[in-house]
Design an enzyme around this catalytic site. Structure first.
Site, PDB file in Angstrom:
ATOM      1  N   TYR A 119       1.039  -1.115   0.096  1.00 14.38           N
ATOM      2  CA  TYR A 119      -0.085   0.133  -0.155  1.00 14.38           C
ATOM      3  C   TYR A 119       0.975   1.124   0.021  1.00 14.38           C
ATOM      4  O   TYR A 119       2.097   1.373   0.474  1.00 14.38           O
ATOM      5  CB  TYR A 119      -0.881  -0.053   1.239  1.00 14.38           C
ATOM      6  N   GLU A 120       0.324   2.250  -0.729  1.00 12.39           N
ATOM      7  CA  GLU A 120       1.196   3.473  -0.762  1.00 12.39           C
ATOM      8  C   GLU A 120       1.690   4.049   0.493  1.00 12.39           C
ATOM      9  O   GLU A 120       2.615   4.978   0.697  1.00 12.39           O
ATOM     10  CB  GLU A 120       0.490   4.686  -1.712  1.00 12.39           C
TER      11      GLU A 120
END
Lengths: 290, 262, 290, 262
Positions: free
Chosen positions: B57-58
């Protein structure tokens, strides 16, 4: 060396009207209390900077603190739109808001350049997008391969504000868990304010992804327990998911928004009072789901 | 949310969409995951046929195995169950741009026939009808990931002839191609009605499968351009009991974890 | 996913003659055992890469493995010169050695560019130095400010070899303490070999500056206890300072060097045998201070 | 090592050099430290008049307080007693290039009258007489630190009219200046015989102080160029008992820690 002080003094002394202020936090460790203090002080004409502006940015924008917003994703995470941000952009309420918009990768590269003392960062990005025409980027050619890449200008806030778990009595700051772009935002800024959950004798350094910001790169530290609400501080608090949902309803209507802000932010003297107020159901009549 | 297919097959259209998307992830792939629909599908894949899929995930959570779905990209759940947590500059520079992502998993407000995505504005940029959240990590995921899987619900408002703003490039405004981006772009678009894939030559999104009970005419009607239909159009295999049970348990756990407060 | 294998197999299978091999380690965690295995396998024409080549590079160079050296500081840390490196550069023994030389900041930027999928890195550096004329750098202009900076080409080794404290049974690698440029060197390379002190059930993640290299970016992991000798692995071993001093005397003379290498590296089958040999005083007659 | 001053003053010339250099560091300054002489002086400062000096080594150890002198730039001692340990790319990008270093503390094999330093080669680059270790961190420390303190022992081989190779820039080959480097360059050069400082106009290193008992003529003789002498030449204050005791205890601890093995 960082001064350990109150948030009111830190914001009062270190955040001039018209300055460029980054309040960073990536879902985790959002410096909400500092944003509220900016509102209480009636700061104006700020350039507000954050990769992921959310509720506290909606609040500052809706209260008229911001002239300009620099960002890469503005929303109520897990819920939807930021109604005050949208109202400012779509209808100029309470006044028009200038937008300087990047992608996350671009914003991150801008902060890294700022932290690194470079005037620009380089990335593979923006090519073919409409963003390139609506923000400040430039093509840059590799002098070795001839390849064309994208340059973004360094980001150097006047002030960066973050929230962390701990500081020691010398003002060294420790945080852990999701650390976002906070370190770069602090290193890129001329002035750094850090609110912390707790002042401790010794930083607890044994957490995964433990990040230290030494005292000598921090301007002021203010203890503000729960200062990230409705966000969370890993090891200290949990994310108040219900508040994010409630904010969608509170913020839709200008009048409801103003009354809520007056009751809970303007009408409270500090963050402890704010936390007490939102925990008191009898004060929530203006905020149906708060 | 779209209606379930007629005749109540025992699952919803959204469940069909999520299961279909999950099936496009293979075990061992490295997947950069957007929040919402992509996160649900990616975790379903991990909990069913692809236990060793690597989810990033970012927020900098790499190799994460959340036990419940995150509400935000930075939930503590993601950090607590990650192989490692890195800063956001690093996740974009070393892990995405560095070419280590097999699959980018995106959603959008609008998509056009060339797979370009809009998450920025509806209407004119300077005087928008609707200001959307903006780019986030999407443009560079769309350009750098080995391939891109797109998930969004079908409607003429979402499937438009031309997006109001190209936030993330598919095959370009006029299908001209990827302009040298490292990844191969969208390989599949999964909706609540079926699956679209770009034609290898024209790059135009073409209907390749409909979900059980969905007539082609309905997909065409919900698409804002003159949708092409593949000669070898297939029907999606319905969710099997294992997939459905895993997905429903995941969502039940998620409601229980988050729901007591909201 | 990383394969857990022997060092002999990893070097034999993954390090072709003529390849560009980075063996990184910044005083701490130097992959000595892997360098010895490269010597035992008689690898030739390698481009050897390391910011701080020290004893093990002296050994590989003196044994004729290297055609080219890419580096930024080559010395026996705390002691003085690397005599085999000097002999190769000054007198072409055992054969001429090409030199590609940068500053630390430049080498670090080159690895970061490699890890980031960029063809070049940017820094403030090299201006006014004679280094600029003897290595590959280029001026690059900021498209926003017009400022002139320095670009360095990305560094992308064919193979990177590092030593770490731990790997788990899935091949995830954990290291801590001084981490140098190892992470970037691994991410920049096509193939990564990691020797580790120990294979564990679960990585001990609670050390300051704990770095993880997930299994899926590592090609092969080989358990080699003491694999960093005479360097150290924090938590596992201490730096053998006496060995660095001894090396100065062993390496000054070509003949003494060759005999030492034959006795202790070529003449041992693996790293455990090497460690046993150098611990046995009766085998040290060729190495007066070993 | 140079001889102690005549008449045995109770300290060595090296001790005088180290004490003098330590005095140039002020409490609270942030100092990027090279190994060897600079490390000894910087730690003496920290253990005497400047307890809050912040020492950074290029191995990524920031705010370190070693109890004994490190033998190498990456000794475990430095990591164990650091406020934080970061990777090498970061220490150069964020901490040095980022403009956070007040003082860079360097040594060299050669220095010329304009404070340029050579740590690369003696002789021709392609056919060197002596191959030296190379640049390491020095060039960027020399350009980025707010000021640079140089320590090296006096001799005509070290103090040369022109360095064989400009590894790190002082004021340029011809004293032309700093060429836009952020820092102000060498402010003082401390040797076993005295102290030199650049003339503010000509940038030429000028003898500003001699250590007690060292005649000016000796310094001139040990300098490979026609050394200028300041009108207001002073004599260095000798080491006080506290400085000497602290330095000697530090070195004794160091010998004890490292010496049992070597």
């Amino acid at each position: 060396m960082a001064v350990i002080t109150t948030l009111a003094d830190a914001v009062g002394d270190l955040v001039p009207d018209g300055s460029a202020v980054a309040l960073e936090g990536f879902t985790h460790l959002i410096p909400t209390a500092a944003g509220h203090e900016i509102i209480r002080h009636g700061k104006r004409d700020l350039t507000l900077i954050r990769m992921t502006p959310d509720v506290v940015f909606d609040q500052m924008i809706g209260m008229g603190c911001a002239r300009r917003l620099v960002f890469s994703w503005g929303g109520n995470p897990g819920v939807g739109s930021l109604h005050r941000l949208r109202d400012a952009v779509e209808h100029g309420w309470p006044h028009p808001l200038e937008i300087e918009e990047h992608s996350h990768a671009g914003m991150a590269a801008r902060y890294v350049a700022g932290a690194s003392g470079l005037p620009f960062g380089v990335l593979r990005g923006y090519a073919g997008t409409d963003l390139a025409a609506h923000t400040t980027v430039a093509g840059i050619r590799c002098p070795f391969t001839g390849e064309e890449l994208t340059a973004v200008p360094a980001l150097r806030p006047d002030v960066t504000v973050i929230h962390a778990q701990q500081a020691d009595r010398q003002g060294n700051v420790g945080l852990w868990g999701i650390s976002g772009v906070q370190r770069e935002a602090v290193l890129a800024a001329a002035t750094a304010i850090v609110t912390v959950e707790e002042i401790v004798d010794d930083l607890d350094r044994h957490h995964p992804n433990h990040v230290v910001l030494p005292s000598w790169i921090v301007t002021a530290v203010a203890p503000v327990p729960g200062g990230a609400h409705p966000s969370y501080a890993m090891g200290y608090s949990r994310r108040d998911n219900a508040f994010y949902t409630a904010w969608d309803r509170i913020s839709r209507d200008r009048h409801t928004f103003r009354r809520w802000m007056e009751a809970f932010v303007i009408g409270t003297t500090n963050h402890a009072a704010y936390l007490a107020a939102i925990a008191d159901p009898s004060r929530l009549e203006d905020a149906p789901d708060g | 949310m779209a209606d379930p297919p007629s005749g109540d097959p025992g699952y919803t259209a959204d469940e069909m969409m999520t299961v279909t998307a999950a099936r496009h992830l293979y075990d061992g792939q490295v997947c950069f995951v957007g929040i919402g629909l992509p996160s649900e599908a990616a975790n379903l894949a991990r909990l069913s046929h692809a236990p060793d899929v690597v989810l990033i995930y970012e927020s900098g959570t790499i190799g994460t195995r959340p036990t419940v779905l995150p509400l935000s990209i930075g939930d503590g759940e993601l950090a607590e169950h990650a192989d490692m947590v890195v800063g956001v500059p690093e996740v974009f520079a070393y892990w995405l741009q560095g070419g280590r992502i097999d699959v980018g998993f995106l959603s959008a407000a609008q998509i056009d026939r060339y797979g370009n995505l809009n998450t920025t504005v509806i209407g004119d940029y300077d005087h928008p009808t609707t200001r959307l959240p903006g780019a986030g990590g999407a443009p560079e995921i769309a350009s750098a990931a080995g391939e891109v899987i797109v998930m969004l619900r079908h409607s003429p408002r979402a499937f438009v002839p031309a997006v109001d703003f190209v936030t993330s490039v598919g095959f370009g405004r006029h299908g001209e191609g990827r302009g040298g981006s490292p990844g191969s772009g969208p390989t599949v678009v999964i909706t609540d009605l079926g699956t679209l894939a770009p034609d290898p030559v024209s790059h135009r999104l073409t209907l390749t499968a409909t979900h059980p009970g969905v007539p082609v005419e309905r997909v065409v009607a919900e698409t804002g351009w003159d949708l092409e239909v593949a000669d070898d159009l297939t029907t999606t295999e319905p969710p099997n009991p294992g997939e459905l049970a895993t997905l429903r348990q995941l969502k039940a756990r998620t409601r229980q974890a988050h729901g007591t407060e909201g």
